[in-house]
Design an enzyme around this catalytic site. Structure first.
Site, PDB file in Angstrom:
ATOM      1  N   GLY A 188      -7.834  -5.887  -9.005  1.00 12.15           N
ATOM      2  CA  GLY A 188      -8.003  -5.170  -7.740  1.00 12.15           C
ATOM      3  C   GLY A 188      -7.245  -5.736  -6.563  1.00 12.15           C
ATOM      4  N   ASP A 189      -6.748  -6.960  -6.700  1.00  8.89           N
ATOM      5  CA  ASP A 189      -5.987  -7.576  -5.603  1.00  8.89           C
ATOM      6  C   ASP A 189      -4.969  -8.553  -6.199  1.00  8.89           C
ATOM      7  OD1 ASP A 189      -5.161  -8.129  -3.041  1.00  8.89           O
ATOM      8  OD2 ASP A 189      -6.824  -9.454  -2.561  1.00  8.89           O
ATOM      9  N   LEU A 190      -4.160  -8.045  -7.113  1.00  7.00           N
ATOM     10  CA  LEU A 190      -3.189  -8.890  -7.810  1.00  7.00           C
ATOM     11  C   LEU A 190      -2.006  -9.212  -6.897  1.00  7.00           C
ATOM     12  CD1 LEU A 190      -2.725  -7.686 -11.518  1.00  7.00           C
ATOM     13  CD2 LEU A 190      -3.434  -9.939 -10.706  1.00  7.00           C
ATOM     14  N   THR A 191      -2.054 -10.388  -6.305  1.00  7.55           N
ATOM     15  CA  THR A 191      -0.943 -10.874  -5.493  1.00  7.55           C
ATOM     16  C   THR A 191      -0.676 -12.322  -5.876  1.00  7.55           C
ATOM     17  OG1 THR A 191      -2.238 -11.836  -3.677  1.00  7.55           O
ATOM     18  CG2 THR A 191      -1.830  -9.455  -3.594  1.00  7.55           C
TER      19      THR A 191
ATOM     20  N   ASN B 219      -3.304 -14.891  -4.920  1.00  7.13           N
ATOM     21  CA  ASN B 219      -4.540 -14.987  -5.672  1.00  7.13           C
ATOM     22  C   ASN B 219      -4.344 -15.557  -7.078  1.00  7.13           C
ATOM     23  OD1 ASN B 219      -6.166 -14.064  -3.599  1.00  7.13           O
ATOM     24  ND2 ASN B 219      -5.895 -11.922  -4.164  1.00  7.13           N
TER      25      ASN B 219
END
Length: 203
Positions: A120-123, A126
């Site tokens: 949901g927040d693949l950066t 992270n």
């Protein structure tokens, strides 16, 4: 948990949904109150999201996936977890290491998706590099899904992060991710997701 917080841990970072603190070598993720929400709804949402994130992390840790270990979950708004001593991939990704790092990243994303979990927040902010491994963190927006669309959007978020933060090498980095991920159905859906994004940008 109250005893841990009473020692006034230091703030590492603060986001829209939570504040991350360090206390005695452990990480505390404290989900923040939202004054614009009805108090009862806000409390219920924070409890639900905290429990969901803790459950996801525990499941992944049991499967041997590289995430912080959970030490305590109060079932309310706080999670106490292992501190991973390492560097954010955002800060170390370079032309000379992007192929190796991103191939491993592609392998781990495929494994994550095979468990039916969408980050949901693949950066690159992270993902940590530590002890010769990559560790995934911040599962606050994660959820269960086997849908092609959700997997494609997850990968699309990574592409956007690479293009934004690592614009000189993003094409090589992203190609390395896809080379190992190797799922034609997801890649076909990814093409549709990106086409929708381009069409929106025209208007």
């Amino acid at each position: 948990l109250v005893q841990l917080i009473s020692f006034m841990p230091s703030i590492i970072s603060r986001g829209a949904e939570s504040v991350i603190l360090e206390d005695q070598g452990k990480i505390i993720k404290k989900r923040l109150r939202k004054s614009y929400r009805i108090a009862e709804l806000d409390e219920r949402l924070r409890k639900t999201r905290t429990r969901s994130e803790a459950h996801l992390l525990q499941k992944l840790h049991q499967k041997g996936f590289p995430v912080p270990a959970i030490y305590e979950d109060d079932g309310q708004q706080n999670i106490v977890m292992e501190k991973i001593e390492g560097n954010r991939v955002r800060d170390i990704l370079q032309a000379k290491n992007c192929a190796a790092l991103c191939k491993e990243l592609g392998r781990l994303i495929k494994q994550l998706h095979s468990f039916g979990i969408i980050h949901g927040d693949l950066t690159t902010s992270n993902i940590l590099s530590a002890k010769g491994k990559l560790y995934f963190i911040d599962f606050g927006l994660s959820y269960y899904s086997h849908k092609l669309e959700d997997k494609a959007v997850d990968i699309h978020l990574l592409r956007q992060a690479l293009e934004s933060k690592h614009y000189k090498i993003w094409k090589k980095a992203f190609a390395s991710v896809l080379k190992i991920y190797q799922d034609k159905a997801v890649e076909d859906r990814l093409a549709l997701v990106e086409a929708r994004g381009r069409n929106k940008a025209k208007y």
